[in-house]
Design a protein around this motif. Sequence first.
Motif: not given
Lengths: 401, 732
Positions: A116-117, A120, A123-124, B246-249, B251, B499
Motif C-alpha cells: 500500500h505504501r 499511496t 498517488l501522492r 495505517r497510511e492512506h492517500a 489526495l 516492504p
Amino acid sequence: MVSNWPGLARAHGALMHGMRLFHDGLRDAAMAPLATVLRHPHGTPSLRLAAAGLLAETYRGRADFLHAEHYYRTALAEADAIPAHERPVNEWYLHYRPRCALGLITVLRRLISSDHRTITTELRVTRDLAGHLAIADLAWQLSAVDGVYRRQCGDLDGAASLLGQAHHGMTDLRGFCFWYPEHVAALRLQVQLLTPSGHALVRRGARALLDDPSVRPWSRAVAAACYLHLQLDRMLERGASMAERIAAAADLSPDGAGHLLETLEIGARDERDPLIDSEWLILRLAWHQATGQTGSVGETARELLEIAAGGPPILGVLRACEARVIVAQRSPAIREDDAVTALAQHGSQALRELRAPIASYGYDADTVAAWACILDTPGPWPGVTGWLGGPLSPLRRLAWP
Amino acid sequence: MPSASYDVAVTADVPRLLSVLSQRLTSDPYAAIREYVSNAYDASRGIAASSIWIGCDDRSITVDDQGCGMTSEIIKTAFSRIGGHHETGPGGIGEFGLGVLTAFMIAERLVVETRSERDAHGWRLEWLRGKQHFSLQAIARARRGTTATLHLAKEHYEMAYEAGIRDYVSRVLGLLPMPIYLGRNEQPVNPHHSWLLERGAGGPGQLLSSPEAYDILRRYCQLELIAAYGASGANGSRILLGIPVREHAPLQRHRVQFFSRGVWVLGELAAFFPENLAFVVGIVDHPGFALQISRDNLRADRAFGEVREAIEGHILGFLELLGEQQPKLLAAVLETHGTLLHAHQRRQPRLRALFRNHHRFHTSVGPKTWPELSKLAYAATAAGTRYERLLFVVSESGADLQVQPVATRWGYPVVRAVNGDRDLLEDLGHTDGIQIANIGDLIESAGITIPEVFRALAARLAPELQRHRVNAVTFFALPGESLRPAELAIATASPLHRPSHETWVQVDSLMLNVAHPVIELLAAVAPQLTNEALAGIADALFAIAALQSPLQETHHRVTGIVVRQLLEGLEQSLGRHGPEPTRATTAQPRCFVALPYRASFDPVWTAVRSVLEAPPYGWTVCRADLDVHEPSVLEGVLHHIANSRRFVADVSGDSDSVLIELGMMLHKDAQSTLLLADERTFARLPTDLKGTICMVYREELRNDPIEFGAWFAREILARKHFIAMHGGRTPP
C-alpha cells in the motif's frame, strides 16, 4: 552528456518502431523492439522509460500483472533516473511518468498487493506532478484510480463519489492518458451494483452505456454484466417461478437477459479479458441454473479453471466461490461435478496464498473465513443469501478490476 | 366530516427547478427521503419518544411521523413558496426550500396527509409532477403528525427497494438524533441515532474510548482507527476525529464528513485539513450547515470557515492528549504518519515537542526516543573531522543502508533514518549540540585500499550484475577480520525496495568483502572464468544480497548454501570435480523431520526417531542438519523432501528454517505432513494449520524424551493416513 550519437539513434529507432507497432494494435510484435531498447547499451533513461512503460501496458492488457508490475517499476526507476532539471521539459517523462504510476497502482491492486505504501506514494507523487503538467485529464484519472482502490479497501461511498466526479470531469475532454470516460462509467456502475442504494441507478447507467454506439466492447460488456447481475438477484429475491425465469432468460428485448447475455458474450469474444470472459461464463451458468438447465456445469467449470489459472489469483477465488454458490442451488442429491471441485480447490489454494494481503485491504477474518467455507465445504453455507448480498459482495468488491 | 378544499398555486417555476434537481439524481437518488425525513424530524423534536417510519411497496415510498403536523397555513407557506424560507424553530434542519420538490426527482405524484394538534381535522395535499399548483383538502384524520407518500414515476419503480432505502438511510441519516424504522423492522435503521448529539464527547476535547465512537468513524471514513477524539463547541457543533492504523492517500479530498444536526450534508472536501495533517479523518456536525449546500458554496460559508479555522488546533490537541495519556499510542502514530507530520512540525512548534519526547528512532540498539538517543552520542572521527558528541545515521534512500553491520562491528550505534528522520535528527541535534553524520563518512575515514586484482574481478562481474539492476560493485574489509567469520557481501537497497515484511529487497549496489575466501578465490581466478560461470556467480551474489536481513537464521543458512554452491561452481568451472553424493530412493519408507536446531528440541528428535524407526513402523527418519550429503543445505533439504513420503515439523520455537521446510513439505504432500506444536505456539497458529494435521503437546514434555515418545506413539495411532506408509510394517 551523450557521447555516442549513432548508438542513441539506433536505440531511438528501435523505440519508434516498437511504439508504432504498439499503437497499431500489434502489441505482441512490438515487444521485441521495445525489449531491445531496454537492453540497448546506448539507450537513455527517457527511452527506457517509454519502452518499459509500453511493455508493462502490453502485459497489463494480457492480464499478466506480475510482468506488468516488473516493467512498470522499471519504467518508474528509469523516470527517476532522469535528472530533476530535465524533467519539466522532458516530454517522455511528462507523458510516461504519470501513466506508468497509474498503471503500477492498477496492477498492484489487481494482484491484491499489500504494498500500500507504493500505491499511496504513487498517488501522492502523481497528484503533485499533475499540478505541474498540462495533461488535462490527469487529475480525473487519479480520482478514478483512487476510486477503484477505495472500492477495494471497502469505501464504496468514496469510490462512487470519486468515480462519478472523474467521469463527469472527463466527459468533455478529448485525449485520455489512461482510461476512457466510458471505462470509468463502467467501473462506477460496478460500485453502484455493490451497494443496495446504488441498485436503483444500475439499470439507467447500464442503458446509457449500452445505447451509446461509440462505447467500446469492454465497457459494454461490464454494463451488460452489471444489469444481468441485478436482474438475476431481483428474480431470485422475489422467488420467481420457473416459467418466469425461463421467459426472462429468453427475453431478447434490449433490457432482456437473453439479449444482455449475447452482448456480454460478444464483449468476451472481442476483448479476451479474463474478467469479462469469466464473467460471461459465470452469468451464463447462473442463468442456466436458475432456469433448470444443468448440462453445461462441468464444461463451464473447466473453462473457468483455465481462465483462473492464467488470471490474477483473486479472480480465481471469486469465480470458484460464485460457481460453488450457483451449483449449490441444485438438489443436494446431485453430486458435484469434479470440475467444480477442482475449481474450488484452485480458489481455496489462491485464497490461502492471498490471506495476508487481503487482510491489508481491511477485510476481517470472518469475511475471509466465509469465502474459505464456500470453497472448502459443500453448501449450504451460513450467511449466503441472494446473489448480490452475503459474502460474495465483499469478494466482488475486492476482485473486480 | 370537513369539506374545505383549495387549489393552491405555486410561486416558483416548477419545471425549471425540477430540471435542476434531476441532475442530482445520479449523485443522490434518494435525496427526497433525506428531505422528507429531515422535515419529519423537525416536526417531531420536543415530542417525547418520537420516531420516524419509512415504508415502501412496489410503487411508492412513504415517510411518516407523529410530530406536530401542519395547519393549512403552514402547508400553503411551505409548499407554495418554493425556494423561500419557512422557519422551523431553533434546532430545525429542514427549511422547506427546494426540499419539497425533491419528491419529484423520482415521483409523479406527491400525497401528504397531516393533522396539527391545533386543528380538529387533517389536511390532504395532492400534487402532480410539473404542475404549478396542488390541491389541498380537509380530511378526517385521527392521528397527529404527517404522512408523505411519494408515488413513483414508472421509470423509478426500482427505487422502492427496501434494502436500497435501508442502505441510504443508515448512512445519510445514521446520526439523526431520532430513531428511524423501516418497514416491519423493530430495530431502528440508525442504531447510533442518539450518540453524536446526546452521548458524544462534550467540552473542549477528550480522547474517546467508546466502541460506538470508533464504529461511527469507521462507518463514515472507512478506515481502521488507532485513536479517536471528540470535542464540542458552544454553538452546538461537534467534531469527531480519528487517526487511521495505517497510511492512506488523502489526495485531493480529505476524509471528513459534514453533518447538520445528524443529517449528512456532504463528504470529503479538498484542503479541509492542513495538508500535512490530512491523514486524520473526521466527522463534523454543525447546526449552521444547510442541507442544500454545495461544495462550491461551502468555501464561502461562515460555519464552514469557523470549523476549518479550529480544526488544526483540535488535531494538535488530540496528539497532545495522546502524548499525555497514551504515549505508546502516540509513538505508533508518529511512526505510521511520520512522513506527513515531519513536514508539518517545521511550522508547528507544538508538534516539535511531541516528536522530541515521543518519536522512537530505529537504531542498531533498538528503538530509542531522542532523550534516550542523545545519551548514546559518542566521540568519533568522520570525514576527517573529530566530533565530541556524534551520532551516525544510515538513510533509507542513500547508498549506505546496509553498511550498518560495519559500524556495528566497530561498536558504534547507528540510527536508521526513514520517513524524514534525518531532518528531525539534525533539528534535535542542533538544539542539543550533537552532530549527525552519515555512516559512509566513517567507512571513508577508514582508508581501506583495495588491491588491483579485486578491481579486475569487479570489472568482470559488473555487466552480469547489471542484469539484476545492481549498478555498482565495491569492496571492503574490516579490521580484525581474521579473528571472526567474514561477511561475504553487503547490499545496498534501492528506494524501491519491498516492504519490510517481504523477504526480498531490490538491491542496487553490492559490497564484497576482500577478506572472504570466496572473494579471494574469485579474484584469483577471475581471468579464467567463462562468461557463463560469471553469470552464475553474479546470480548467486545477488541472491545473497537481495535476501533481507531480518530473517537472520534464514539469511545465514542461505548465505552458507550459496557460498558452497559458488565454491562448487568455481571448482567445476576450473575443472575440479568432487564425489557424487549418495542419493536415497523414493522406495524407502522415509520420514523427514524439521525441528529448530536447539538443544531444547533434542528430546523431540530422539522421541520421534525412536518411535518411527522402531517396530511396527521401521521407517528411516532423517533431518536436514544431521543427514546432509548434498553440496548445500538447501539442496539437501530439497533432496530429502523429494525422497521422503512422510513429514513431521515442530513449529514451536519460532524457527524460520522450520517454517521454510514446512512450506516445502506442505507443497509436496500436505496430507502426509504432521505438525507438532506446543500449546503456546498452537494458540498463535493460523486457523488453517490448526486442523487434523496438528498435534499439540505440553511444553514440559520436551524435557523428557521417554514421556514425549510415549505421547507421540499414542497420538499418531489416530493419524491413519500418516502411519499407513507402504514399506513399513502394518500398524497395530
